[in-house]
Design an enzyme around this catalytic site. Structure first.
Site, short mmCIF file in Angstrom:
data_model
loop_
_atom_site.label_atom_id
_atom_site.label_comp_id
_atom_site.label_asym_id
_atom_site.label_seq_id
_atom_site.Cartn_x
_atom_site.Cartn_y
_atom_site.Cartn_z
N ARG A 51 18.59 -2.34 -28.35
CA ARG A 51 17.56 -1.95 -27.56
C ARG A 51 17.96 -1.20 -26.21
NH1 ARG A 51 15.21 -6.58 -28.95
NH2 ARG A 51 14.01 -6.63 -31.28
N LYS B 196 17.70 13.52 -22.20
CA LYS B 196 17.28 13.71 -23.63
C LYS B 196 18.32 13.30 -24.62
CE LYS B 196 13.97 17.53 -23.31
NZ LYS B 196 13.60 18.85 -23.53
N GLU C 29 22.52 29.27 -20.42
CA GLU C 29 21.88 28.21 -19.69
C GLU C 29 22.08 28.34 -18.32
OE1 GLU C 29 19.82 26.10 -21.12
OE2 GLU C 29 20.14 26.09 -23.19
N LYS D 99 18.64 21.66 -12.36
CA LYS D 99 18.05 20.80 -13.53
C LYS D 99 17.65 19.52 -13.03
CE LYS D 99 18.15 19.53 -18.22
NZ LYS D 99 18.74 19.57 -19.46
N GLU E 170 8.86 14.75 -19.40
CA GLU E 170 8.49 16.13 -19.72
C GLU E 170 6.79 16.27 -19.98
OE1 GLU E 170 10.76 17.70 -23.26
OE2 GLU E 170 10.59 19.66 -22.42
N ARG F 32 8.84 20.13 -16.23
CA ARG F 32 10.15 19.93 -17.13
C ARG F 32 10.26 21.05 -18.07
NH1 ARG F 32 13.76 14.87 -18.73
NH2 ARG F 32 15.15 15.89 -19.88
N ASN G 154 12.81 24.95 -20.74
CA ASN G 154 12.92 25.47 -22.09
C ASN G 154 12.41 27.05 -22.27
OD1 ASN G 154 13.50 22.90 -23.27
ND2 ASN G 154 11.19 22.43 -23.01
N HIS H 99 13.57 28.83 -25.25
CA HIS H 99 13.87 27.85 -26.18
C HIS H 99 12.80 28.03 -27.47
CE1 HIS H 99 16.83 26.68 -23.27
NE2 HIS H 99 17.10 25.69 -24.01
N HIS I 262 14.68 28.28 -30.87
CA HIS I 262 14.64 27.21 -31.77
C HIS I 262 14.33 27.95 -33.15
CE1 HIS I 262 14.34 23.21 -29.19
NE2 HIS I 262 15.51 23.71 -29.17
N HIS J 27 23.20 27.42 -30.06
CA HIS J 27 22.19 27.17 -29.28
C HIS J 27 21.99 28.33 -28.20
CE1 HIS J 27 18.87 25.02 -27.30
NE2 HIS J 27 19.73 24.90 -26.23
#
Lengths: 365, 365
Positions: free
Chosen positions: A119, A141, A183, A225, A235, A239, A243, A246, A250, A263
């Protein structure tokens, strides 16, 4: 060496940036609380940097290693399970520290393992690619892919520290340097026009890995960032501007099969679509759209979607994107060069025209 | 119906307890923010309660179901992957709500799925066993087992609400009612002597499912756990007292193979060991030890470890337990009846004598 702090209250952490700093033991010692360390890396990075890191730490800690297959296609629940098995076999307890040594895939998986082993245990990011240095190592992330969608499984989880050694870019393939640069350019587009203009002037020096300018560009990117993440750790809102490009990107990555397009390459083509739509809406000028395209080209990045992609493929892939809220497609667009917003308020015919024109241009290219 | 709030700042949530309340739509509607619901349950519970719940919610939401095999042995990364696949196949987005309908295993896995689907979505617990009602539905522990250790993979993640319908205990096997009662008794031992004494008086009525007393015992148990969790959400300190008997218990469960001993049964035998050690250290009287044993017996619980268990088996299993800090075995012990602490400060010979005497008694039994 430059140091930046990501300000997240009791989850704040430092990012160190500099040439050769992966050999500075104190940066690690400050962040390691227990007696055990598990270095997670891959088969490409291990021969380059693993021995050094084991040697650096093994006099003070129980150091174990977990060497994974290299590539986005191994970013799966199964590979994540392998990290868990390595930790348990070496009897790591709750005070262990996981070190992610590699690019974004390693960082995401090792971070997810850290978030969920017993955990949650500590971890340190040592990103070795430009993309992971300016993007995935900042912001917490973590996660893995699912056959039905990229990054669909994961957690928000912050590292204890990020150690960015710019020397590791010397062993990076040019194609991946370009992908990372996508990026970097993104930060200029979404929140820092002066940085965008600095990049236009310095892009050649950056692509030749001029040490001082590379450090500066990573610092500025991480700073941008970190600022956005500090405002919105989980997010919920702002935030999402990170993207830019993106959602389109994606769709390209997924449609082409993970790994066919890097990417950053998919994001570059996606950013052109987003800036094009912003231009058609009158938010940025045609000249600014051309400058964006030129800067991406100077970084050897694609500015058009794949030739064999269709509009339908874009649409069906974009519906499952995490940025879709209850079936209502939200996109990151520019209000002006250097200022992004997330919105579902865009004319559908402009959106369709952008996709159609880009796909047409790609086929003619 | 009684309502209790678990106080965790912006992660606070209500626990509703009462007979028949799984049919109160408003309790769910208050906690569901989006338009999609995924009910995760198992093959045993589905025929009993799933149709009712689908009927209750399907007029207002997209309701999908994920029915898993029943049993602790399915609490694995693979089964967790199945939940992820169900969510993706039914195109659930970030605003979905997962409902965990079942016992602790379902709650742990559905909660872990909620913690990690698209990096976290909402969930509601509808625990159907006494154990899950008084223990695993409160406190945010979620996760799955690994072949090398129980609950080694997981996250701390809080639900939006917990709906405890005491009517569901009517379909619960007696053995599982007893196992749940072990945790109820635990709360008396660790933090509430008057509750312990109330349980001594009411144990027969509780075992016959007297509605009013069952609701009271669940309320008191959840209240006790909620108080401890509020003080220490991520188990840095005091929360560990909730593990009275669990370090011994986990060793029994793991050594016997998951499922051979119910969790509550193993905890009962483990609590006797912990109270026995506390007694040898002079913290509780022999009479209090006997009362503890008698109360557990009245709940039809085992008070000795399995006959075929050895001291070595206990020791090697306890070393990997999460409560071991850097090789230093920490145990939850009583300072007095109704007051527990976590400590590694206990005489080793007393510890050994406890285990040896209990194992000897078990063999003679």
């Amino acid at each position: 060496m430059r140091t930046l702090t990501v300000d997240l209250g009791d989850r704040s952490y430092p990012i160190y940036i500099g040439a050769g700093i992966r050999k500075q033991k104190s940066l690690f010692a400050d962040a390691i609380k227990g007696k055990q360390v598990m270095i997670v890396t891959n088969e490409t990075i291990a021969p380059l940097y693993l021995d050094d890191m084991v040697a650096l730490l093994s006099s003070d800690y129980q150091v174990d290693t977990c060497i994974l297959a290299d590539g986005e296609k191994y970013k799966t629940l199964d590979t994540y399970g392998q990290i868990m098995t390595s930790l348990l076999e070496a009897k790591h307890n709750r005070t262990t520290t996981i070190i992610a040594l590699g690019g974004g895939v390693i960082g995401d998986m090792a971070g997810y393992a850290a978030a969920t082993y017993q955990r949650g245990v500590d971890f340190i990011q040592v990103p070795t690619t430009l993309l992971s240095q300016v993007d995935s190592s900042v912001g917490g992330k973590t996660g893995v892919n699912h056959p039905l969608g990229k990054n669909m499984i994961g957690a928000f989880y912050q590292p204890q520290a990020v150690v960015i050694d710019t020397d590791s870019l010397k062993t990076l393939p040019m194609k991946e340097l370009s992908a990372g640069m996508a990026e970097v350019i993104k930060y200029g587009l979404i929140c820092d026009k002066p940085f965008f203009e600095w990049l236009e002037n310095e892009i050649e020096a950056l692509m030749s890995l001029d040490a001082e300018r590379i450090t500066e560009s990573i610092y500025k990117s991480c700073e941008a960032k970190a600022k956005v993440v500090a405002l919105d750790e989980r997010e919920g809102g702002i935030r999402a501007i990170l993207n830019l490009g993106h959602t389109f990107g994606h769709a390209i990555e997924t449609e082409m099969g993970y790994g066919a397009w890097l990417h950053g390459e998919a994001v570059a083509a996606g950013m052109v679509l987003a800036v094009d739509l912003s231009c058609r809406m009158g938010n940025v000028s045609s000249e600014e759209l051309v400058r964006t395209v030129n800067l991406l080209k100077a970084a050897n990045l694609p500015v058009l979607p794949p030739q064999n992609m269709t509009k339908d493929a874009f649409l069906s892939r974009m519906i499952l994107d995490k940025k879709v809220l209850d079936g209502n497609l939200r996109l990151v667009l520019l209000e002006s060069l250097g200022d992004a917003i997330t919105t579902s308020d865009f004319p559908e015919d402009y959106f369709n025209a952008c996709l159609e024109d880009a796909l047409e241009a790609s086929r003619l290219n």
